[in-house]
Design an enzyme around this catalytic site. Structure first.
Site, short mmCIF file in Angstrom:
data_model
loop_
_atom_site.label_atom_id
_atom_site.label_comp_id
_atom_site.label_asym_id
_atom_site.label_seq_id
_atom_site.Cartn_x
_atom_site.Cartn_y
_atom_site.Cartn_z
N GLU A 84 0.83 -1.21 0.00
CA GLU A 84 0.00 0.00 0.00
C GLU A 84 0.86 1.26 0.00
OE1 GLU A 84 -3.10 0.18 -0.47
OE2 GLU A 84 -3.99 -1.72 0.15
N ARG A 88 0.78 3.84 -3.20
CA ARG A 88 0.19 5.15 -2.94
C ARG A 88 1.26 6.23 -2.74
NH1 ARG A 88 -5.60 4.13 -0.08
NH2 ARG A 88 -5.66 1.89 -0.35
N ASP A 211 -4.97 -9.54 -8.64
CA ASP A 211 -5.20 -8.58 -9.74
C ASP A 211 -3.97 -7.86 -10.31
OD1 ASP A 211 -5.05 -7.24 -7.30
OD2 ASP A 211 -6.98 -6.23 -7.45
N GLU A 327 -11.77 0.92 -10.70
CA GLU A 327 -11.33 0.02 -11.78
C GLU A 327 -12.21 0.06 -13.02
OE1 GLU A 327 -11.29 -0.67 -8.58
OE2 GLU A 327 -9.21 -1.21 -8.13
N THR A 411 -0.60 1.09 -10.38
CA THR A 411 -1.93 0.56 -10.07
C THR A 411 -2.76 1.53 -9.24
OG1 THR A 411 -3.09 -1.46 -9.44
CG2 THR A 411 -1.36 -0.68 -7.93
C1 DMJ Z 1 -6.21 0.91 -5.10
O1 DMJ Z 1 -5.43 1.12 -3.99
C2 DMJ Z 1 -5.42 0.25 -6.21
O2 DMJ Z 1 -6.08 0.41 -7.42
C3 DMJ Z 1 -5.19 -1.23 -5.96
O3 DMJ Z 1 -4.58 -1.84 -7.05
C4 DMJ Z 1 -6.52 -1.91 -5.68
N1 DMJ Z 1 -7.27 -1.26 -4.64
C5 DMJ Z 1 -7.45 0.18 -4.70
C6 DMJ Z 1 -8.63 0.63 -5.52
O4 DMJ Z 1 -9.71 -0.17 -5.57
#
Ligand code: DMJ
Length: 420
Positions: A84, A88, A211, A327, A411
């Site tokens: 995370e 982020r 994912d 997403e 992501t």
């Molecule tokens: C985000 O922190 C990122 O997109 C991660 O890959 C999946 N979860 C959240 C959004 O849903």
């Protein structure tokens, strides 16, 4: 539409400024705050800064950057989630550095990267889930493909920018170690022990926990011209299409299967799985991407906003919350930029109107406890500003706002540029 979305972004940002300034996240209903680890790592400002820049919100961006430079310190005795914090904070600092050229942001990223590195000191080289930012102490040996394999864009870019190869090498090794443990039919499970290298769960799918491992195989090939990643992606997506894809009367979906036998174990799909049309499209499979996005849209319109998990065979909601996730919007954005098909703009309008109708509050936007009853939760996750509203805005903004051919989004929707 772009102007309306920008206005809603600024409404949310103003609420963060008013009620949660300096904290990780805002709780819009209670006007309270959420700090992930007791003390703040400025999750929302770091995650949102490049969106502010893209939207041309100059004053707000300056103020956010000043807050980050004044207050953000990683010299903290806290055990953080490597994944995370990487997607982020490291991702946000790197993209903001590339957009502003402010080297202080890169210095923060380098400091953070150094503090995260001990996470990789496991017998297999796959990272532990947690690492203490001050002491380097690690914990959490049971991890999953997403948390192990969603690091290379950020660590690799950091290597390129700092000329310290160690970041790229550690993240690439973790990815390769994970890939090597795929089953004979080419699938991965959703829990693995990073000390023994043994799978703890053999359930395979493309949802949360797995994912973005697939996403990063492809994007690593794209951002770094990495042939190993290209070949790992080619092999992996073949297995995913063969064993997880499910053509049903309600459309094309990707369900669950056992990683060893390939036998279907569940017919569940949800908000997180909806990243796949974007990645399929980026990988050149526009046909499957389009079909899957139609199914995702069906999931969204079933109750007027998408549930966290749906059983696509019965079309019954399995997990009813909506976490303000991006997403499905991200996928509409990729598909629109690729095909120019106006149906994706129509989808975008629907997404936006649903968000305004069901999730807007006087103080920003909030999650839903149930898409069936529309009862509100009380959190505005940082990715709502980093991703959800960014992709929605980019869907309607002129294509030149951001040239998709010249960046690779991590992501968390932080656009990373190639470093020569
Ligand atoms: C985000 O922190 C990122 O997109 C991660 O890959 C999946 N979860 C959240 C959004 O849903």
């Amino acid at each position: 539409m772009a102007a309306r979305i920008r206005a809603e972004f600024l409404h949310s940002w103003a609420a963060y400024e008013q009620y949660a300034w300096g904290h990780d996240e805002l709780k819009p209903l209670s006007h309270d705050v959420r700090d992930w680890y007791g003390e703040s790592l400025l999750m929302t400002p770091v995650d949102a800064l490049d969106t502010l820049l893209l939207m041309g919100a100059h004053d707000e961006a300056e103020k956010a950057k000043a807050l980050i430079l004044e207050r953000l310190s990683f010299d903290k005795d806290i055990s953080v989630k490597n994944f995370e914090i990487t997607i982020r904070l490291l991702g946000g600092l790197l993209s903001s550095y590339q957009m502003t050229g402010d080297s202080r942001l890169l210095r923060l990223a380098d400091d953070l990267g150094t503090r995260l590195l001990p996470a990789f000191n496991s017998p297999t080289g796959m990272p532990y889930m947690y690492v203490n930012l001050k002491t380097g102490k690690t914990s959490g040996s049971r991890s999953n493909p997403a948390e192990i394999g969603t690091l290379i864009l950020e660590f690799g870019t950091l290597s390129r920018l700092t000329h310290k190869p160690v970041y790229f090498e550690k993240a690439k090794n973790a990815l390769v170690q994970l890939y090597r443990r795929r089953s004979k039919i080419g699938l991965v499970g959703d829990e693995i022990d990073v000390e023994t290298g043994e799978w703890v769960s053999s359930t395979s799918h493309v949802g949360g926990g797995i994912d973005s491992y697939y996403e990063y195989l492809l994007k690593c090939a794209r951002l770094f011209d990495d042939r190993d990643c290209q070949s790992m992606w080619n092999t992996s997506i073949r297995a995913v299409n063969k064993y997880l894809a499910d053509k049903t009367p309600t459309g094309l979906w990707y369900g669950e299967a056992d990683m060893n036998s390939g036998k279907r174990t569940a017919t569940q799909f949800g908000a997180l799985h909806a990243f796949l049309p974007a990645v399929l499209d980026l990988g050149g499979d526009t046909d499957r991407a389009r079909r899957l996005q139609q199914s995702c849209f069906r999931m969204w319109t079933l109750h007027g906003i998408e549930p966290e998990v749906l059983d696509y065979k019965t079309m019954q909601v399995v997990s009813p919350g909506y976490q303000l996730r991006p997403e499905i919007i991200e996928s509409a954005y990729y598909l629109y930029r690729d095909t120019g098909d106006p149906r994706y703009l129509d989808m975008g309008r629907t997404f936006f109107e649903s968000l305004v109708t069901h999730c807007r509050t006087d103080a920003g936007y909030t999650t839903l406890k149930s898409v069936v009853t529309k009862e509100k939760g009380d959190l505005m996750p940082s990715y709502f500003l980093a991703e959800t509203l960014k992709y929605l805005y980019l869907l309607f903004a002129p294509a030149k706002t951001l040239d998709l051919n010249r960046v690779t989004f991590n992501t968390e929707a932080h656009p990373l540029r190639r470093v020569r």
